[in-house]
Design an enzyme around this catalytic site. Structure first.
Site, PDB file in Angstrom:
ATOM      1  N   ASP A 185      43.787  37.481  21.555  1.00 19.55           N
ATOM      2  CA  ASP A 185      42.684  38.454  21.601  1.00 19.55           C
ATOM      3  C   ASP A 185      42.264  38.960  20.220  1.00 19.55           C
ATOM      4  O   ASP A 185      41.939  40.140  20.049  1.00 19.55           O
ATOM      5  CB  ASP A 185      43.057  39.654  22.505  1.00 19.55           C
ATOM      6  CG  ASP A 185      43.335  39.239  23.941  1.00 19.55           C
ATOM      7  OD1 ASP A 185      42.708  38.264  24.404  1.00 19.55           O
ATOM      8  OD2 ASP A 185      44.173  39.872  24.589  1.00 19.55           O
ATOM      9  N   MET A 210      44.752  32.962  32.518  1.00 19.18           N
ATOM     10  CA  MET A 210      45.981  33.699  32.213  1.00 19.18           C
ATOM     11  C   MET A 210      47.034  32.908  31.441  1.00 19.18           C
ATOM     12  O   MET A 210      48.172  33.350  31.324  1.00 19.18           O
ATOM     13  CB  MET A 210      46.597  34.236  33.513  1.00 19.18           C
ATOM     14  CG  MET A 210      45.667  35.169  34.269  1.00 19.18           C
ATOM     15  SD  MET A 210      45.062  36.531  33.248  1.00 19.18           S
ATOM     16  CE  MET A 210      46.508  37.577  33.265  1.00 19.18           C
ATOM     17  N   HIS A 238      37.500  39.764  27.195  1.00 15.46           N
ATOM     18  CA  HIS A 238      38.672  40.626  27.350  1.00 15.46           C
ATOM     19  C   HIS A 238      38.202  42.024  27.783  1.00 15.46           C
ATOM     20  O   HIS A 238      37.248  42.555  27.211  1.00 15.46           O
ATOM     21  CB  HIS A 238      39.439  40.702  26.023  1.00 15.46           C
ATOM     22  CG  HIS A 238      40.698  41.501  26.139  1.00 15.46           C
ATOM     23  ND1 HIS A 238      41.827  41.012  26.746  1.00 15.46           N
ATOM     24  CD2 HIS A 238      41.002  42.768  25.749  1.00 15.46           C
ATOM     25  CE1 HIS A 238      42.768  41.940  26.734  1.00 15.46           C
ATOM     26  NE2 HIS A 238      42.302  43.020  26.133  1.00 15.46           N
ATOM     27  N   GLU A 270      31.091  43.007  32.227  1.00 19.67           N
ATOM     28  CA  GLU A 270      31.496  41.673  31.745  1.00 19.67           C
ATOM     29  C   GLU A 270      30.491  40.613  32.197  1.00 19.67           C
ATOM     30  O   GLU A 270      30.156  39.700  31.446  1.00 19.67           O
ATOM     31  CB  GLU A 270      32.887  41.305  32.279  1.00 19.67           C
ATOM     32  CG  GLU A 270      34.019  42.117  31.683  1.00 19.67           C
ATOM     33  CD  GLU A 270      35.387  41.673  32.202  1.00 19.67           C
ATOM     34  OE1 GLU A 270      35.603  40.463  32.375  1.00 19.67           O
ATOM     35  OE2 GLU A 270      36.235  42.544  32.444  1.00 19.67           O
ATOM     36  N   ILE A 285      48.222  31.103  27.785  1.00 23.99           N
ATOM     37  CA  ILE A 285      47.915  31.146  26.355  1.00 23.99           C
ATOM     38  C   ILE A 285      47.895  29.719  25.819  1.00 23.99           C
ATOM     39  O   ILE A 285      48.866  28.973  25.972  1.00 23.99           O
ATOM     40  CB  ILE A 285      48.949  32.026  25.614  1.00 23.99           C
ATOM     41  CG1 ILE A 285      48.813  33.467  26.119  1.00 23.99           C
ATOM     42  CG2 ILE A 285      48.744  31.961  24.099  1.00 23.99           C
ATOM     43  CD1 ILE A 285      49.841  34.421  25.567  1.00 23.99           C
ATOM     44  N   LEU A 286      46.775  29.350  25.232  1.00 19.69           N
ATOM     45  CA  LEU A 286      46.629  27.995  24.699  1.00 19.69           C
ATOM     46  C   LEU A 286      47.392  27.894  23.379  1.00 19.69           C
ATOM     47  O   LEU A 286      47.484  28.871  22.623  1.00 19.69           O
ATOM     48  CB  LEU A 286      45.145  27.678  24.487  1.00 19.69           C
ATOM     49  CG  LEU A 286      44.306  27.690  25.776  1.00 19.69           C
ATOM     50  CD1 LEU A 286      42.818  27.725  25.464  1.00 19.69           C
ATOM     51  CD2 LEU A 286      44.647  26.485  26.656  1.00 19.69           C
ATOM     52  N   GLY A 327      37.433  34.601  39.593  1.00 20.45           N
ATOM     53  CA  GLY A 327      36.308  33.818  39.087  1.00 20.45           C
ATOM     54  C   GLY A 327      34.950  34.501  39.155  1.00 20.45           C
ATOM     55  O   GLY A 327      33.917  33.832  39.171  1.00 20.45           O
ATOM     56  N   SER A 328      34.937  35.840  39.132  1.00 20.01           N
ATOM     57  CA  SER A 328      33.626  36.501  39.179  1.00 20.01           C
ATOM     58  C   SER A 328      32.846  36.270  37.878  1.00 20.01           C
ATOM     59  O   SER A 328      31.618  36.161  37.901  1.00 20.01           O
ATOM     60  CB  SER A 328      33.763  37.994  39.481  1.00 20.01           C
ATOM     61  OG  SER A 328      34.390  38.669  38.431  1.00 20.01           O
ATOM     62  N   ASN A 329      33.548  36.161  36.767  1.00 20.28           N
ATOM     63  CA  ASN A 329      32.845  35.819  35.519  1.00 20.28           C
ATOM     64  C   ASN A 329      32.337  34.379  35.562  1.00 20.28           C
ATOM     65  O   ASN A 329      31.245  34.092  35.069  1.00 20.28           O
ATOM     66  CB  ASN A 329      33.768  36.008  34.306  1.00 20.28           C
ATOM     67  CG  ASN A 329      33.796  37.444  33.825  1.00 20.28           C
ATOM     68  OD1 ASN A 329      32.794  37.953  33.315  1.00 20.28           O
ATOM     69  ND2 ASN A 329      34.920  38.120  34.008  1.00 20.28           N
TER      70      ASN A 329
HETATM   71  C1  GRF Z   1      38.315  40.031  33.811  1.00 26.42           C
HETATM   72  O1  GRF Z   1      38.403  41.428  33.731  1.00 26.42           O
HETATM   73  C2  GRF Z   1      38.613  39.411  32.486  1.00 26.42           C
HETATM   74  O2  GRF Z   1      38.125  40.111  31.399  1.00 26.42           O
HETATM   75  C3  GRF Z   1      40.116  39.453  32.502  1.00 26.42           C
HETATM   76  O3  GRF Z   1      40.469  39.099  33.814  1.00 26.42           O
HETATM   77  C4  GRF Z   1      39.406  39.462  34.700  1.00 26.42           C
HETATM   78  C5  GRF Z   1      38.999  38.217  35.405  1.00 26.42           C
HETATM   79  O4  GRF Z   1      38.104  38.453  36.430  1.00 26.42           O
HETATM   80  N1  GRF Z   1      40.690  38.677  31.460  1.00 26.42           N
HETATM   81  P1  GRF Z   1      37.353  37.250  37.147  1.00 26.42           P
HETATM   82  O5  GRF Z   1      38.403  36.207  37.519  1.00 26.42           O
HETATM   83  O6  GRF Z   1      36.315  36.698  36.235  1.00 26.42           O
HETATM   84  O7  GRF Z   1      36.755  37.866  38.396  1.00 26.42           O
END
Ligand code: GRF
Length: 193
Positions: free
Chosen positions: A150, A95, A114, A179, A97-98, A20-22
């Protein structure tokens, strides 16, 4: 994009499966003055996702859903999104796929990030495939989600140079840092900001 921010921020759900860093970077962005979005809901298919801690830290509603029966789960999910007046979905390390049907119902309202320069290296194990192919560059892409994996319209990309002794881990780290900047920028672009 048909959505317009108007005065209110666009109610957004972030879907995660892991660290969940994004998600964290999107929450930070949503709290900035210039953000067109607010994050109102976190969805995960994985009850052990580390990123779920951000729901508690930032007091955001969370739902953990079992995607084993995808149809049932997505019907439920659609109702949850509707009830919460969610207008935008950001997939962030999600992770699952919808289904085509689910995506069709929310056309133009689902974004994904991605870790490659799409259309190259769709799918999983991106960094390993990039390194095996001796690429000089890789990067990350934010795109609209359509029914093919994607493959939706690209919103923004960021390129990174691959170093001499690059490993999967070092490349993943380098791209992840980008990202975190790219997703907020892409969201601003979607709303013409
Ligand atoms: C990211 O590299 C994203 O692009 C990929 O999985 C990773 C998820 O990282 N699909 P986080 O959970 O947001 O840290």
């Amino acid at each position: 994009m048909v959505l317009s921010t108007g005065y209110n921020r666009v109610r957004t759900a972030v879907f995660i499966s892991g660290a969940g860093s994004n998600l964290k970077s999107l929450i930070k962005f949503s709290k900035s003055k210039k953000s067109p979005i607010s994050i109102n809901l976190i969805i995960s298919n994985n009850s052990k996702a580390k990123g779920l801690k951000y729901a508690k830290i930032f007091k955001i509603k969370k739902k953990i859903l079992n995607f084993e029966n995808k149809k049932l789960c997505e019907n439920n999910l659609f109702l949850i999104l509707k009830k919460d007046k969610i207008e935008l979905i950001c997939l962030a390390g999600f992770m699952k796929i919808l289904s085509k049907n689910f995506i069709k119902k929310l056309k133009g309202k689902i974004l994904n990030i991605h870790p490659s320069l799409l259309p190259k290296y769709k799918g999983l194990n991106t960094h390993k495939r990039v390194l095996d192919s001796k690429e000089k560059y890789s990067g990350c892409t934010v795109h609209f989600v359509n029914s093919k994996l994607d493959s939706g319209k690209i919103i923004l990309q960021k390129k990174v140079k691959i170093s001499k002794n690059e490993t999967k881990a070092s490349l993943a780290k380098k791209i992840l840092a980008q990202e975190h900047k790219l997703y907020p920028k892409a969201i601003s672009k979607v709303f013409n900001l």
